[in-house]
Design a protein around this motif. Structure first.
Motif, short mmCIF file in Angstrom:
data_model
loop_
_atom_site.label_atom_id
_atom_site.label_comp_id
_atom_site.label_asym_id
_atom_site.label_seq_id
_atom_site.Cartn_x
_atom_site.Cartn_y
_atom_site.Cartn_z
N ARG A 26 0.72 -1.34 -0.01
CA ARG A 26 0.09 -0.02 -0.08
C ARG A 26 0.69 1.27 -0.02
O ARG A 26 0.56 2.25 -0.72
CB ARG A 26 -0.97 0.00 1.15
CG ARG A 26 -1.81 0.98 1.20
CD ARG A 26 -2.38 1.55 2.64
NE ARG A 26 -1.46 1.73 3.71
CZ ARG A 26 -1.01 3.11 3.54
NH1 ARG A 26 -1.40 3.97 2.89
NH2 ARG A 26 -0.23 3.40 4.46
N THR A 29 3.01 1.81 -3.14
CA THR A 29 2.34 2.23 -4.58
C THR A 29 1.40 3.43 -4.42
O THR A 29 0.58 3.85 -5.14
CB THR A 29 1.39 1.03 -5.06
OG1 THR A 29 0.53 0.53 -3.84
CG2 THR A 29 1.98 -0.16 -5.57
N SER A 30 1.84 3.94 -3.23
CA SER A 30 1.19 5.43 -2.80
C SER A 30 2.19 6.76 -3.20
O SER A 30 2.87 6.45 -3.61
CB SER A 30 0.77 5.50 -1.44
OG SER A 30 1.82 5.41 -0.57
N SER A 72 -2.12 -3.15 -7.17
CA SER A 72 -3.01 -2.00 -6.84
C SER A 72 -3.44 -1.20 -7.78
O SER A 72 -4.20 -0.09 -7.62
CB SER A 72 -2.06 -1.10 -5.61
OG SER A 72 -1.07 -0.70 -6.49
N LEU A 98 -8.11 -2.17 -2.85
CA LEU A 98 -7.51 -1.25 -2.69
C LEU A 98 -7.43 -0.40 -3.99
O LEU A 98 -7.77 0.88 -4.18
CB LEU A 98 -5.96 -1.37 -2.19
CG LEU A 98 -5.01 -0.26 -2.26
CD1 LEU A 98 -5.49 0.81 -1.35
CD2 LEU A 98 -3.54 -0.57 -1.87
N ALA A 99 -7.26 -1.30 -5.12
CA ALA A 99 -7.25 -0.51 -6.58
C ALA A 99 -8.71 0.07 -6.83
O ALA A 99 -8.83 1.04 -7.31
CB ALA A 99 -6.87 -1.78 -7.42
N GLU A 101 -10.76 1.21 -4.49
CA GLU A 101 -11.10 2.47 -3.73
C GLU A 101 -10.50 3.46 -4.38
O GLU A 101 -11.00 4.50 -4.33
CB GLU A 101 -10.61 2.03 -2.24
CG GLU A 101 -11.34 1.03 -1.39
CD GLU A 101 -11.09 0.89 -0.30
OE1 GLU A 101 -9.80 1.31 0.12
OE2 GLU A 101 -11.30 -0.06 0.52
N ARG A 102 -9.23 3.29 -4.82
CA ARG A 102 -8.33 4.32 -5.38
C ARG A 102 -8.93 4.94 -6.69
O ARG A 102 -8.52 6.22 -6.89
CB ARG A 102 -6.81 3.87 -5.49
CG ARG A 102 -5.99 3.72 -4.47
CD ARG A 102 -4.69 3.37 -4.57
NE ARG A 102 -3.84 3.31 -3.44
CZ ARG A 102 -2.68 2.79 -3.38
NH1 ARG A 102 -1.87 2.33 -4.40
NH2 ARG A 102 -1.99 2.78 -2.12
N SER A 103 -9.74 4.04 -7.44
CA SER A 103 -9.98 4.39 -8.81
C SER A 103 -11.56 4.85 -8.96
O SER A 103 -11.79 5.09 -9.84
CB SER A 103 -9.83 3.40 -9.82
OG SER A 103 -10.46 2.09 -9.61
N GLU A 106 -12.62 8.18 -10.44
CA GLU A 106 -12.19 8.63 -11.71
C GLU A 106 -13.21 8.54 -12.66
O GLU A 106 -14.18 7.44 -12.64
CB GLU A 106 -11.09 7.58 -12.20
CG GLU A 106 -9.81 7.78 -11.00
CD GLU A 106 -9.09 8.83 -11.36
OE1 GLU A 106 -9.46 9.90 -12.38
OE2 GLU A 106 -8.04 9.16 -10.58
#
Length: 233
Positions: A26, A29-30, A72, A98-99, A101-103, A106
């Motif tokens: 995590r 990749t942040s 991720s 995690l991926a 949540e991050r996207s 978008e």
């Protein structure tokens, strides 16, 4: 592709990335600060990802791409941002969540189909391109060739993937890692030369019409990886 060696390694990888190394991945990749060693890995992965994406068509709009071992999700996100329809799959539910949540916010998020499972599954369907960044580096050459054969049957234009090249620094790091306590080890990589992999590929009936067309190596500190592109003749 149900051989014991492949299945055992896949389970080892699932356990490591879904439990042992979740927090480390995590952070890696942040944008959070990391130590000098992990900084070289981050920089190396960023360079490699950019190279793999550059081998895809400049305008991938409408192309169906499989991100095999998406982690991720950085590569899947960028491919979707450029217009591709991406199936992004990983064996780690935690990393896939995690991926997602991050996207999620978008505007192109609907173009990514996040999956948990085995990227060799025929249920995923057919693709224009398959990209596998650092998801084959833990397997022996024969298993890599078998995986590529399975993927080639469902790929129209090209497979872009990375291997752990057989270099002196990487071989030394691989050997030194064996002295760490088992619980502290990441899954072992399996260095292989391009020539050796080509020989393995030539033995697979489903790869007889496929050729390795270009390569690109990244070597940044503790990150050493080689990209290869395979296309049907």
């Amino acid at each position: 592709m149900a051989e014991v060696s492949y299945d055992n390694k896949r389970e080892e990888l699932r356990t490591y990335f879904d439990r042992t190394a979740v927090e480390a991945w995590r952070r890696l990749t942040s944008d959070e600060p990391v130590g000098s060693v992990r900084a070289t890995v981050r920089a190396g992965r960023d360079e490699m990802r950019a190279n793999l994406l550059s081998w895809l068509p400049a305008d991938p709009t409408g192309l169906r791409i499989l991100d095999a071992g998406c982690g991720s999700g950085a590569l899947a996100v960028e491919a979707a941002r450029r217009g591709a329809d991406v199936v992004a799959i990983d064996i780690s539910p935690t990393l896939v969540n995690l991926a997602k949540e991050r996207s999620a916010s978008e505007p192109f998020a609907a173009h990514i189909d996040w999956r948990v499972g085995d990227y060799l599954s025929p249920e995923l369907g057919n693709f224009d391109y398959i990209v596998a960044m650092d998801s084959l580096i833990h397997y022996e050459g024969s298993d890599i060739a078998k995986a590529l054969e399975t993927l080639a049957a469902r790929t129209a234009q090209g497979m872009i993937f990375t291997i752990a090249p057989r270099t002196i620094p990487l071989t030394i790091m691989h050997a030194v890692g064996k002295f760490f306590p088992r619980g502290d080890r990441s899954p072992a990589i399996a260095p292989i030369s391009q020539a050796a992999l080509e020989r393995e590929m030539q033995q697979r009936p489903g790869l007889q019409n496929w050729r390795l067309t270009r390569s690109y190596r990244v070597s940044r500190g503790f990150y050493i990886s080689e990209a290869l592109e395979a296309r049907p003749a």
